[in-house]
Write an enzyme that holds these catalytic residues in place. Structure first.
Site, PDB file in Angstrom:
ATOM      1  N   PHE A 144     -15.203   3.432   7.334  1.00 58.33           N
ATOM      2  CA  PHE A 144     -13.826   3.699   6.907  1.00 58.33           C
ATOM      3  C   PHE A 144     -13.667   3.712   5.387  1.00 58.33           C
ATOM      4  CE2 PHE A 144     -14.228  -0.879   7.676  1.00 58.33           C
ATOM      5  CZ  PHE A 144     -13.731  -1.420   6.497  1.00 58.33           C
ATOM      6  N   ARG A 149       2.449  -6.593   9.373  1.00 53.72           N
ATOM      7  CA  ARG A 149       1.716  -5.482   9.999  1.00 53.72           C
ATOM      8  C   ARG A 149       2.140  -5.295  11.455  1.00 53.72           C
ATOM      9  NH1 ARG A 149      -4.115  -7.211   7.400  1.00 53.72           N
ATOM     10  NH2 ARG A 149      -4.117  -5.809   5.599  1.00 53.72           N
ATOM     11  N   TYR A 204     -12.527  -2.744  -3.479  1.00 55.96           N
ATOM     12  CA  TYR A 204     -13.058  -2.711  -2.113  1.00 55.96           C
ATOM     13  C   TYR A 204     -14.589  -2.622  -2.094  1.00 55.96           C
ATOM     14  CZ  TYR A 204      -8.412  -2.313   0.050  1.00 55.96           C
ATOM     15  OH  TYR A 204      -7.132  -2.567   0.506  1.00 55.96           O
ATOM     16  N   GLU A 230      -9.013 -10.648  -8.063  1.00 52.98           N
ATOM     17  CA  GLU A 230      -8.096  -9.527  -7.876  1.00 52.98           C
ATOM     18  C   GLU A 230      -6.927  -9.571  -8.863  1.00 52.98           C
ATOM     19  OE1 GLU A 230      -7.233  -9.764  -3.676  1.00 52.98           O
ATOM     20  OE2 GLU A 230      -9.231  -9.048  -3.127  1.00 52.98           O
ATOM     21  N   ASN A 240      -2.126   0.176   7.004  1.00 49.28           N
ATOM     22  CA  ASN A 240      -1.624  -1.121   7.479  1.00 49.28           C
ATOM     23  C   ASN A 240      -0.780  -1.862   6.443  1.00 49.28           C
ATOM     24  OD1 ASN A 240      -3.630  -1.819   5.758  1.00 49.28           O
ATOM     25  ND2 ASN A 240      -4.797  -3.051   7.195  1.00 49.28           N
ATOM     26  N   THR A 248      -5.553  -7.327  10.739  1.00 49.26           N
ATOM     27  CA  THR A 248      -5.827  -6.103   9.972  1.00 49.26           C
ATOM     28  C   THR A 248      -5.227  -4.847  10.619  1.00 49.26           C
ATOM     29  OG1 THR A 248      -7.866  -7.046   9.109  1.00 49.26           O
ATOM     30  CG2 THR A 248      -7.675  -4.650   9.036  1.00 49.26           C
ATOM     31  N   ARG A 283      -1.546 -14.407   4.127  1.00 52.08           N
ATOM     32  CA  ARG A 283      -2.421 -13.770   5.131  1.00 52.08           C
ATOM     33  C   ARG A 283      -1.796 -13.889   6.520  1.00 52.08           C
ATOM     34  NH1 ARG A 283      -6.835 -10.408   3.897  1.00 52.08           N
ATOM     35  NH2 ARG A 283      -7.747 -11.094   5.842  1.00 52.08           N
ATOM     36  N   LYS A 303       0.830  -1.207   0.000  1.00 53.99           N
ATOM     37  CA  LYS A 303       0.000   0.000   0.000  1.00 53.99           C
ATOM     38  C   LYS A 303       0.872   1.267   0.000  1.00 53.99           C
ATOM     39  CE  LYS A 303      -3.977  -2.242   2.253  1.00 53.99           C
ATOM     40  NZ  LYS A 303      -4.964  -2.148   3.367  1.00 53.99           N
ATOM     41  N   HIS A 339      -2.054  -5.410   1.405  1.00 55.82           N
ATOM     42  CA  HIS A 339      -3.291  -6.149   1.125  1.00 55.82           C
ATOM     43  C   HIS A 339      -2.921  -7.541   0.630  1.00 55.82           C
ATOM     44  CE1 HIS A 339      -7.159  -7.334  -0.618  1.00 55.82           C
ATOM     45  NE2 HIS A 339      -6.439  -7.791  -1.632  1.00 55.82           N
TER      46      HIS A 339
END
Ligand code: IDP
Ligand code: MG
Length: 156
Positions: free
Chosen positions: A57, A102, A49, A126, A112, A91, A85, A9, A115
């Site tokens: 948010f 993270r 998203y 995706e 964070n 998260t 993951r 990100k 993704h």
């Protein structure tokens, strides 16, 4: 073999953490089979998203994801979706365990860093959203036989 979609990100790119995060995936034995830097458009962010539309948010998330370039990657391996993951951590940076990306590199709940697709269906959707045909290149690694036990019918 599975391929998952990872996005470093804007905060990861701005903070110069791309190399450290990519190294974690490479060190694990996962294979980077696609990578490109891009500025996500508001339309692409909204599609990506879409499940979060209407949440408190959401607007901030789209603004954040479109604010500065990201690094999009396709990451391949046996069980890659779940492994990534786990490596990402929970998260919220404030809650993510030490040892996770993270947990080790951030403290914010919205910025964070990363993704990762949350299941096989999302991974396929995706990858199609972020990569054009031919941009994911599943090349053979010379050391594959030392990363996996390839003596049986499937990589172990
Ligand atoms: P995930 O990225 O771990 O799958 P999701 O619940 O799918 O988490 O949320 C997508 C993204 O939206 C998160 O990575 C984070 O950037 C942002 N987000 C989720 N919940 C919150 C929140 O309560 N406050 C601020 N940002 C949030
Ligand atoms: Mg999610």
């Amino acid at each position: 073999m599975e391929t998952t979609l990872i996005i470093l990100k804007p905060d990861a790119v701005q903070r110069g953490l791309m190399g450290k995060i990519i190294s974690r995936f490479e060190d694990k034995g996962l294979q980077i089979v696609g990578a490109k830097m891009m500025l996500i458009s508001p339309e692409l962010a909204a599609t990506h998203y879409k499940d979060h539309l209407g949440k408190p948010f959401y607007e901030g998330l789209v603004r954040f994801m479109t604010s500065s370039p990201v690094l999009v990657m396709a990451v391949r391996g046996v069980g890659a979706i779940e492994i990534c993951r786990k490596m990402m951590g929970a998260t919220f940076g404030s809650k993510a365990d030490p040892g996770t990306i993270r947990g080790d590199f951030g403290i914010s709940n919205s910025y964070n860093l990363i993704h990762g697709s949350d299941g096989p269906e999302a991974a396929t959707r995706e990858q199609e959203l972020f990569f054009k045909a031919g941009e994911i290149i599943p090349y053979e690694r010379g050391n594959e036989g030392w990363i996996y036990d390839l003596t049986g019918s499937t990589p172990e």
